[in-house]
Write an enzyme that holds these catalytic residues in place. Structure first.
Site, short mmCIF file in Angstrom:
data_model
loop_
_atom_site.label_atom_id
_atom_site.label_comp_id
_atom_site.label_asym_id
_atom_site.label_seq_id
_atom_site.Cartn_x
_atom_site.Cartn_y
_atom_site.Cartn_z
N GLU A 1 0.79 -1.24 0.00
CA GLU A 1 0.00 0.00 0.00
C GLU A 1 0.82 1.29 0.00
OE1 GLU A 1 -3.00 -0.34 3.06
OE2 GLU A 1 -3.58 -2.34 2.42
N GLU B 1 -5.59 -11.13 -1.49
CA GLU B 1 -6.46 -11.04 -0.30
C GLU B 1 -7.92 -11.08 -0.71
OE1 GLU B 1 -5.32 -7.60 2.07
OE2 GLU B 1 -3.19 -7.93 1.69
O1 9MR Z 1 -7.25 -8.91 8.32
C1 9MR Z 1 -6.30 -8.13 9.01
C2 9MR Z 1 -6.85 -7.69 10.36
O2 9MR Z 1 -7.01 -8.81 11.21
C3 9MR Z 1 -5.88 -6.70 11.03
O3 9MR Z 1 -6.49 -6.18 12.21
C4 9MR Z 1 -5.56 -5.56 10.07
C5 9MR Z 1 -4.51 -4.63 10.66
O4 9MR Z 1 -3.28 -5.27 10.85
O5 9MR Z 1 -5.06 -6.08 8.85
C6 9MR Z 1 -5.96 -6.92 8.16
O6 9MR Z 1 -5.40 -7.37 6.96
C7 9MR Z 1 -5.06 -6.36 6.01
C8 9MR Z 1 -3.81 -6.81 5.26
O7 9MR Z 1 -2.79 -7.08 6.19
C9 9MR Z 1 -3.36 -5.78 4.25
N1 9MR Z 1 -4.43 -5.41 3.34
C10 9MR Z 1 -5.69 -5.05 3.97
C11 9MR Z 1 -6.14 -6.14 4.94
C12 9MR Z 1 -7.49 -5.79 5.55
O8 9MR Z 1 -7.37 -4.64 6.33
#
Ligand code: 9MR
Length: 393
Positions: free
Chosen positions: A177, A284
Protein backbone atom coordinates in the site's frame (compact mmCIF):
# COMPACT_ATOMS: atom_id res chain seq x y z
CA UNK A 1 -4.48 -37.36 2.39
CA UNK A 2 -1.90 -38.84 4.76
CA UNK A 3 -1.09 -35.37 6.03
CA UNK A 4 -4.69 -34.61 6.91
CA UNK A 5 -5.02 -37.83 8.80
CA UNK A 6 -1.92 -37.45 10.88
CA UNK A 7 -2.94 -33.93 11.86
CA UNK A 8 -6.47 -34.95 12.74
CA UNK A 9 -5.32 -37.85 14.81
CA UNK A 10 -3.21 -35.84 17.20
CA UNK A 11 -6.02 -33.62 18.34
CA UNK A 12 -9.18 -34.41 20.22
CA UNK A 13 -12.14 -32.83 18.52
CA UNK A 14 -15.65 -32.23 19.77
CA UNK A 15 -18.17 -31.95 16.91
CA UNK A 16 -19.46 -28.42 16.44
CA UNK A 17 -23.18 -27.75 16.12
CA UNK A 18 -24.29 -27.55 12.52
CA UNK A 19 -21.22 -29.28 11.17
CA UNK A 20 -22.46 -32.74 10.32
CA UNK A 21 -23.40 -32.24 6.73
CA UNK A 22 -22.96 -34.28 3.63
CA UNK A 23 -19.53 -32.85 2.83
CA UNK A 24 -18.13 -33.80 6.18
CA UNK A 25 -17.89 -36.93 8.23
CA UNK A 26 -16.43 -37.34 11.65
CA UNK A 27 -15.30 -40.75 12.71
CA UNK A 28 -14.16 -41.73 16.17
CA UNK A 29 -10.94 -43.62 16.23
CA UNK A 30 -10.41 -46.09 19.08
CA UNK A 31 -8.47 -44.62 21.95
CA UNK A 32 -5.59 -46.31 23.72
CA UNK A 33 -6.19 -46.87 27.42
CA UNK A 34 -6.05 -43.59 29.32
CA UNK A 35 -6.15 -41.46 26.14
CA UNK A 36 -9.18 -39.39 25.15
CA UNK A 37 -11.00 -40.71 22.06
CA UNK A 38 -9.99 -38.93 18.90
CA UNK A 39 -12.22 -37.92 16.08
CA UNK A 40 -10.99 -37.88 12.55
CA UNK A 41 -12.50 -35.27 10.30
CA UNK A 42 -12.85 -36.31 6.71
CA UNK A 43 -14.28 -33.75 4.32
CA UNK A 44 -15.93 -35.15 1.26
CA UNK A 45 -16.60 -32.13 -0.96
CA UNK A 46 -14.39 -31.53 -3.99
CA UNK A 47 -11.06 -29.88 -3.35
CA UNK A 48 -10.24 -26.38 -4.59
CA UNK A 49 -6.55 -27.07 -5.03
CA UNK A 50 -7.26 -30.26 -6.93
CA UNK A 51 -9.69 -28.42 -9.22
CA UNK A 52 -7.05 -25.76 -9.91
CA UNK A 53 -4.67 -28.54 -10.92
CA UNK A 54 -1.51 -26.49 -10.49
CA UNK A 55 -2.51 -23.76 -12.94
CA UNK A 56 -1.94 -21.37 -10.04
CA UNK A 57 -1.52 -21.71 -6.29
CA UNK A 58 -4.62 -21.76 -4.12
CA UNK A 59 -4.06 -19.89 -0.88
CA UNK A 60 -5.75 -18.58 2.23
CA UNK A 61 -4.77 -16.33 5.11
CA UNK A 62 -5.05 -17.84 8.57
CA UNK A 63 -3.97 -17.24 12.12
CA UNK A 64 -2.31 -19.69 14.47
CA UNK A 65 -5.77 -20.54 15.83
CA UNK A 66 -6.17 -23.03 13.00
CA UNK A 67 -3.58 -25.26 14.66
CA UNK A 68 -5.87 -26.00 17.59
CA UNK A 69 -9.06 -26.19 15.57
CA UNK A 70 -9.18 -29.53 13.74
CA UNK A 71 -12.32 -28.69 11.78
CA UNK A 72 -10.66 -25.57 10.35
CA UNK A 73 -7.42 -27.43 9.75
CA UNK A 74 -9.37 -30.02 7.74
CA UNK A 75 -10.70 -27.28 5.43
CA UNK A 76 -7.28 -25.70 5.15
CA UNK A 77 -5.51 -28.90 4.21
CA UNK A 78 -8.17 -30.17 1.84
CA UNK A 79 -8.44 -27.00 -0.20
CA UNK A 80 -5.29 -24.94 -0.04
CA UNK A 81 -1.60 -25.40 -0.84
CA UNK A 82 -0.41 -21.98 0.29
CA UNK A 83 -0.90 -19.94 3.46
CA UNK A 84 -0.42 -16.30 4.37
CA UNK A 85 -0.23 -15.31 8.05
CA UNK A 86 -2.95 -12.72 8.55
CA UNK A 87 -1.06 -10.62 11.07
CA UNK A 88 1.92 -12.20 12.84
CA UNK A 89 4.66 -11.14 10.40
CA UNK A 90 3.71 -7.48 10.34
CA UNK A 91 6.17 -4.91 11.67
CA UNK A 92 4.06 -3.99 14.69
CA UNK A 93 4.25 -7.64 15.79
CA UNK A 94 7.79 -8.58 14.75
CA UNK A 95 9.53 -5.38 15.91
CA UNK A 96 7.19 -3.34 18.10
CA UNK A 97 10.15 -1.52 19.67
CA UNK A 98 13.46 -0.90 18.02
CA UNK A 99 15.70 -3.95 18.37
CA UNK A 100 13.06 -6.01 20.17
CA UNK A 101 12.13 -8.73 17.72
CA UNK A 102 9.25 -11.08 18.45
CA UNK A 103 9.02 -14.24 16.42
CA UNK A 104 7.08 -16.66 18.65
CA UNK A 105 3.91 -16.51 16.57
CA UNK A 106 5.62 -16.33 13.20
CA UNK A 107 7.94 -19.23 14.05
CA UNK A 108 4.97 -21.36 15.10
CA UNK A 109 3.15 -20.45 11.89
CA UNK A 110 6.11 -21.38 9.70
CA UNK A 111 6.72 -24.65 11.46
CA UNK A 112 3.03 -25.67 11.23
CA UNK A 113 2.94 -24.81 7.52
CA UNK A 114 6.13 -26.73 6.84
CA UNK A 115 4.91 -29.80 8.69
CA UNK A 116 1.78 -29.76 6.58
CA UNK A 117 3.51 -29.12 3.25
CA UNK A 118 1.95 -25.72 2.78
CA UNK A 119 3.83 -23.01 0.93
CA UNK A 120 4.14 -19.76 2.85
CA UNK A 121 3.68 -16.17 1.74
CA UNK A 122 5.35 -13.71 4.09
CA UNK A 123 3.12 -10.71 4.80
CA UNK A 124 4.45 -8.05 4.97
CA UNK A 125 7.91 -6.51 5.37
CA UNK A 126 6.71 -2.93 5.10
CA UNK A 127 3.12 -1.67 5.29
CA UNK A 128 3.55 1.88 4.13
CA UNK A 129 0.62 3.50 5.97
CA UNK A 130 1.43 5.70 8.97
CA UNK A 131 -0.77 3.62 11.29
CA UNK A 132 1.01 0.45 10.20
CA UNK A 133 4.57 1.62 10.77
CA UNK A 134 5.67 1.67 14.41
CA UNK A 135 6.24 5.24 15.57
CA UNK A 136 9.81 4.60 16.73
CA UNK A 137 10.86 4.22 13.10
CA UNK A 138 10.74 7.96 12.52
CA UNK A 139 12.08 9.18 15.85
CA UNK A 140 15.62 9.77 17.01
CA UNK A 141 15.17 10.48 20.70
CA UNK A 142 12.98 13.57 20.76
CA UNK A 143 14.04 14.63 17.27
CA UNK A 144 12.77 13.33 13.95
CA UNK A 145 14.93 10.57 12.50
CA UNK A 146 17.09 11.36 9.47
CA UNK A 147 16.62 9.65 6.11
CA UNK A 148 19.87 7.71 6.68
CA UNK A 149 18.71 6.40 10.06
CA UNK A 150 15.30 5.36 8.72
CA UNK A 151 16.91 3.54 5.81
CA UNK A 152 19.33 1.77 8.15
CA UNK A 153 16.41 0.66 10.33
CA UNK A 154 14.55 -0.57 7.28
CA UNK A 155 17.55 -2.64 6.23
CA UNK A 156 17.88 -4.11 9.72
CA UNK A 157 14.19 -4.96 9.84
CA UNK A 158 14.06 -6.63 6.44
CA UNK A 159 17.34 -8.50 6.78
CA UNK A 160 16.34 -9.77 10.23
CA UNK A 161 12.78 -10.83 9.40
CA UNK A 162 13.26 -12.12 5.85
CA UNK A 163 16.67 -13.54 6.85
CA UNK A 164 15.15 -15.57 9.68
CA UNK A 165 12.93 -17.46 7.25
CA UNK A 166 15.42 -17.62 4.38
CA UNK A 167 14.63 -20.57 2.11
CA UNK A 168 11.43 -21.39 3.97
CA UNK A 169 9.02 -18.93 2.35
CA UNK A 170 7.89 -19.12 -1.25
CA UNK A 171 6.98 -15.44 -1.56
CA UNK A 172 7.11 -12.16 0.32
CA UNK A 173 4.76 -9.19 0.19
CA UNK A 174 7.69 -6.80 0.38
CA UNK A 175 5.90 -3.46 0.34
CA UNK A 176 2.19 -2.99 0.97
CA UNK A 177 0.00 0.00 0.00
CA UNK A 178 2.61 2.59 -0.96
CA UNK A 179 0.66 4.17 -3.83
CA UNK A 180 -1.54 7.21 -3.19
CA UNK A 181 -5.30 6.96 -3.63
CA UNK A 182 -5.76 10.32 -5.33
CA UNK A 183 -5.11 10.64 -9.04
CA UNK A 184 -2.81 13.62 -8.57
CA UNK A 185 -0.25 12.11 -6.23
CA UNK A 186 2.04 9.20 -7.06
CA UNK A 187 3.03 7.86 -3.64
CA UNK A 188 1.04 7.92 -0.40
CA UNK A 189 1.95 10.99 1.63
CA UNK A 190 3.84 9.51 4.58
CA UNK A 191 7.06 9.97 6.48
CA UNK A 192 8.53 7.33 4.22
CA UNK A 193 7.78 9.36 1.10
CA UNK A 194 8.71 12.68 2.65
CA UNK A 195 12.11 11.42 3.75
CA UNK A 196 13.02 9.03 0.97
CA UNK A 197 10.66 9.36 -1.99
CA UNK A 198 10.57 6.16 -4.05
CA UNK A 199 13.89 5.08 -2.61
CA UNK A 200 12.34 3.30 0.38
CA UNK A 201 10.41 0.99 -1.95
CA UNK A 202 13.37 0.26 -4.18
CA UNK A 203 15.63 -0.41 -1.20
CA UNK A 204 13.02 -2.70 0.40
CA UNK A 205 13.10 -4.94 -2.67
CA UNK A 206 16.90 -4.95 -2.71
CA UNK A 207 17.11 -5.83 0.99
CA UNK A 208 14.50 -8.57 0.60
CA UNK A 209 16.30 -10.20 -2.32
CA UNK A 210 19.56 -10.14 -0.40
CA UNK A 211 17.98 -11.67 2.70
CA UNK A 212 16.05 -14.43 0.91
CA UNK A 213 17.25 -14.78 -2.69
CA UNK A 214 14.77 -17.48 -3.73
CA UNK A 215 11.54 -15.86 -2.55
CA UNK A 216 9.23 -14.37 -5.17
CA UNK A 217 9.04 -10.66 -4.33
CA UNK A 218 5.70 -8.89 -4.51
CA UNK A 219 4.46 -5.31 -4.42
CA UNK A 220 0.95 -5.50 -2.88
CA UNK A 221 -1.85 -2.90 -3.04
CA UNK A 222 -5.62 -2.39 -3.31
CA UNK A 223 -7.80 -1.01 -6.13
CA UNK A 224 -5.08 -1.19 -8.78
CA UNK A 225 -7.97 -1.87 -11.15
CA UNK A 226 -8.74 1.89 -11.14
CA UNK A 227 -7.18 3.53 -14.21
CA UNK A 228 -5.35 6.19 -12.16
CA UNK A 229 -3.85 3.69 -9.76
CA UNK A 230 -2.95 1.22 -12.51
CA UNK A 231 -0.91 3.96 -14.19
CA UNK A 232 0.97 4.51 -10.94
CA UNK A 233 1.49 0.80 -10.48
CA UNK A 234 3.03 0.54 -13.96
CA UNK A 235 5.22 3.53 -13.21
CA UNK A 236 6.37 1.92 -9.94
CA UNK A 237 7.23 -1.41 -11.57
CA UNK A 238 9.18 0.36 -14.32
CA UNK A 239 10.93 2.55 -11.83
CA UNK A 240 11.99 -0.36 -9.61
CA UNK A 241 13.37 -2.14 -12.65
CA UNK A 242 15.09 0.96 -14.02
CA UNK A 243 17.03 1.18 -10.75
CA UNK A 244 18.10 -2.44 -11.18
CA UNK A 245 16.06 -3.64 -8.19
CA UNK A 246 14.16 -6.93 -8.21
CA UNK A 247 10.35 -7.19 -8.44
CA UNK A 248 8.70 -10.44 -9.52
CA UNK A 249 4.99 -9.91 -9.02
CA UNK A 250 2.31 -7.47 -8.08
CA UNK A 251 -0.40 -8.36 -5.58
CA UNK A 252 -3.99 -7.29 -6.18
CA UNK A 253 -5.58 -7.33 -2.76
CA UNK A 254 -8.97 -8.09 -4.34
CA UNK A 255 -11.22 -6.97 -1.49
CA UNK A 256 -14.22 -6.78 -3.80
CA UNK A 257 -17.77 -5.66 -3.11
CA UNK A 258 -20.89 -7.55 -4.12
CA UNK A 259 -22.30 -6.19 -7.40
CA UNK A 260 -19.29 -3.95 -7.93
CA UNK A 261 -16.46 -6.18 -9.07
CA UNK A 262 -14.44 -4.07 -11.50
CA UNK A 263 -13.99 -6.82 -14.10
CA UNK A 264 -12.78 -4.46 -16.84
CA UNK A 265 -10.21 -2.83 -14.60
CA UNK A 266 -8.99 -6.20 -13.39
CA UNK A 267 -8.57 -7.37 -16.96
CA UNK A 268 -6.73 -4.18 -17.88
CA UNK A 269 -4.34 -4.80 -14.98
CA UNK A 270 -3.78 -8.41 -15.98
CA UNK A 271 -3.08 -7.34 -19.54
CA UNK A 272 -0.68 -4.61 -18.47
CA UNK A 273 1.24 -7.02 -16.25
CA UNK A 274 1.37 -9.62 -19.01
CA UNK A 275 2.97 -6.97 -21.23
CA UNK A 276 5.41 -5.97 -18.51
CA UNK A 277 6.20 -9.64 -17.83
CA UNK A 278 5.36 -9.31 -14.17
CA UNK A 279 3.38 -12.03 -12.40
CA UNK A 280 0.09 -11.26 -10.63
CA UNK A 281 -1.25 -12.66 -7.38
CA UNK A 282 -4.77 -12.11 -6.09
CA UNK A 283 -3.47 -11.71 -2.59
CA UNK A 284 -6.46 -11.04 -0.30
CA UNK A 285 -9.61 -12.11 -2.10
CA UNK A 286 -13.07 -11.71 -0.56
CA UNK A 287 -16.48 -10.26 -1.52
CA UNK A 288 -18.20 -7.93 0.94
CA UNK A 289 -21.99 -8.52 0.76
CA UNK A 290 -22.92 -5.72 3.17
CA UNK A 291 -21.08 -3.27 0.98
CA UNK A 292 -19.02 -0.45 2.39
CA UNK A 293 -18.74 2.07 -0.44
CA UNK A 294 -21.43 4.35 0.99
CA UNK A 295 -19.53 4.59 4.28
CA UNK A 296 -16.99 6.87 2.59
CA UNK A 297 -19.38 8.90 0.44
CA UNK A 298 -20.65 12.44 1.13
CA UNK A 299 -17.99 13.21 3.73
CA UNK A 300 -19.01 10.28 5.88
CA UNK A 301 -22.53 11.57 6.56
CA UNK A 302 -24.07 8.06 6.27
CA UNK A 303 -21.79 6.50 8.82
CA UNK A 304 -24.03 6.87 11.83
CA UNK A 305 -26.93 5.23 10.02
CA UNK A 306 -24.71 2.51 8.54
CA UNK A 307 -23.13 1.66 11.86
CA UNK A 308 -26.49 0.09 12.81
CA UNK A 309 -26.96 -1.63 9.47
CA UNK A 310 -26.70 -5.40 9.79
CA UNK A 311 -29.13 -6.94 7.28
CA UNK A 312 -28.00 -10.60 7.42
CA UNK A 313 -27.32 -11.37 11.09
CA UNK A 314 -27.97 -15.09 10.83
CA UNK A 315 -28.34 -16.49 7.33
CA UNK A 316 -27.40 -14.72 4.13
CA UNK A 317 -30.48 -14.84 1.80
CA UNK A 318 -30.29 -17.54 -0.89
CA UNK A 319 -30.64 -15.04 -3.74
CA UNK A 320 -27.65 -13.09 -2.43
CA UNK A 321 -25.62 -16.29 -2.13
CA UNK A 322 -26.56 -17.28 -5.68
CA UNK A 323 -25.61 -13.92 -7.09
CA UNK A 324 -22.37 -13.98 -5.11
CA UNK A 325 -21.67 -17.40 -6.61
CA UNK A 326 -22.19 -16.06 -10.15
CA UNK A 327 -19.83 -13.16 -9.46
CA UNK A 328 -17.16 -15.47 -8.08
CA UNK A 329 -17.57 -17.72 -11.13
CA UNK A 330 -17.09 -14.78 -13.50
CA UNK A 331 -14.01 -13.69 -11.60
CA UNK A 332 -12.42 -17.14 -11.73
CA UNK A 333 -13.22 -17.43 -15.44
CA UNK A 334 -11.30 -14.18 -15.93
CA UNK A 335 -8.41 -15.42 -13.81
CA UNK A 336 -8.23 -18.60 -15.89
CA UNK A 337 -8.02 -16.53 -19.05
CA UNK A 338 -4.78 -15.13 -17.64
CA UNK A 339 -3.41 -18.27 -16.06
CA UNK A 340 -0.03 -17.62 -17.71
CA UNK A 341 0.21 -14.43 -15.60
CA UNK A 342 -1.55 -15.40 -12.37
CA UNK A 343 0.73 -17.11 -9.90
CA UNK A 344 -1.65 -17.47 -6.94
CA UNK A 345 -5.14 -16.70 -5.64
CA UNK A 346 -5.39 -16.27 -1.87
CA UNK A 347 -8.63 -15.84 0.07
CA UNK A 348 -8.47 -13.46 3.01
CA UNK A 349 -9.57 -15.86 5.78
CA UNK A 350 -10.95 -19.36 5.79
CA UNK A 351 -14.63 -18.80 6.54
CA UNK A 352 -17.22 -16.02 6.80
CA UNK A 353 -17.07 -15.82 10.58
CA UNK A 354 -13.36 -14.97 10.52
CA UNK A 355 -13.41 -12.22 7.95
CA UNK A 356 -12.12 -8.74 8.81
CA UNK A 357 -15.25 -7.52 6.93
CA UNK A 358 -17.36 -8.41 9.98
CA UNK A 359 -15.69 -5.48 11.77
CA UNK A 360 -14.53 -3.02 9.19
CA UNK A 361 -15.50 -0.30 8.62
CA UNK A 362 -18.37 -1.10 11.00
CA UNK A 363 -19.57 -4.16 12.89
CA UNK A 364 -21.93 -6.39 10.90
CA UNK A 365 -22.43 -10.02 9.91
CA UNK A 366 -20.67 -10.45 6.62
CA UNK A 367 -20.57 -13.40 4.23
CA UNK A 368 -17.64 -12.75 1.89
CA UNK A 369 -15.92 -16.13 1.45
CA UNK A 370 -16.51 -19.65 0.06
CA UNK A 371 -17.21 -21.32 3.44
CA UNK A 372 -19.88 -20.22 5.90
CA UNK A 373 -19.53 -19.85 9.66
CA UNK A 374 -20.07 -23.58 10.14
CA UNK A 375 -17.42 -24.36 7.54
CA UNK A 376 -20.03 -25.53 5.05
CA UNK A 377 -19.22 -24.84 1.39
CA UNK A 378 -21.48 -22.09 0.01
CA UNK A 379 -22.96 -21.78 -3.49
CA UNK A 380 -19.90 -19.67 -4.31
CA UNK A 381 -17.72 -22.67 -3.53
CA UNK A 382 -19.62 -24.85 -6.00
CA UNK A 383 -19.49 -22.11 -8.61
CA UNK A 384 -15.72 -21.73 -8.27
CA UNK A 385 -15.20 -25.50 -8.49
CA UNK A 386 -17.41 -25.68 -11.56
CA UNK A 387 -15.54 -22.84 -13.24
CA UNK A 388 -12.20 -24.45 -12.47
CA UNK A 389 -13.39 -27.76 -13.87
CA UNK A 390 -14.81 -26.30 -17.07
CA UNK A 391 -12.35 -26.67 -19.94
CA UNK A 392 -11.17 -23.26 -21.17
CA UNK A 393 -12.44 -22.57 -24.72
O1 9MR B 1 -7.25 -8.91 8.32
C1 9MR B 1 -6.30 -8.13 9.01
C2 9MR B 1 -6.85 -7.69 10.36
O2 9MR B 1 -7.01 -8.81 11.21
C3 9MR B 1 -5.88 -6.70 11.03
O3 9MR B 1 -6.49 -6.18 12.21
C4 9MR B 1 -5.56 -5.56 10.07
C5 9MR B 1 -4.51 -4.63 10.66
O4 9MR B 1 -3.28 -5.27 10.85
O5 9MR B 1 -5.06 -6.08 8.85
C6 9MR B 1 -5.96 -6.92 8.16
O6 9MR B 1 -5.40 -7.37 6.96
C7 9MR B 1 -5.06 -6.36 6.01
C8 9MR B 1 -3.81 -6.81 5.26
O7 9MR B 1 -2.79 -7.08 6.19
C9 9MR B 1 -3.36 -5.78 4.25
N1 9MR B 1 -4.43 -5.41 3.34
C10 9MR B 1 -5.69 -5.05 3.97
C11 9MR B 1 -6.14 -6.14 4.94
C12 9MR B 1 -7.49 -5.79 5.55
O8 9MR B 1 -7.37 -4.64 6.33
Amino acid sequence: MKRVHSLMRVTFFLALPGMMHSHLMAEETPASPGVAPQTEIVRTEKSLKEAVAKRFKMGVSVNNGVMTHPAEAAVLLRHFDTVTPENCMKMNVTQPTEGVFRFEEADAFVSYAQKNNLEIVGHTLLWARPENTPEWFFKDGDAPASAELVLKRLETHISTVAGRYKGKLAMWDVVNEALADSDEEYLRDTEWTRLLGEEYIIKSFEYARKADPDALLIYNDYRCDRPGKLKKLIRLVQSIRAKGAPIDAIGLQAHYEYGMIPFEGIEATLQAMRELKVKVVFSELDMDVVTRQRWYEDDGKHQEELSKFDPYPSECPPEVLESQAAQYARLFALILKYEDVVERVTFWNLHDGQSWLNDWPWKRHNHPLLFDRNLRPKPAFDAVIETLETPVQ
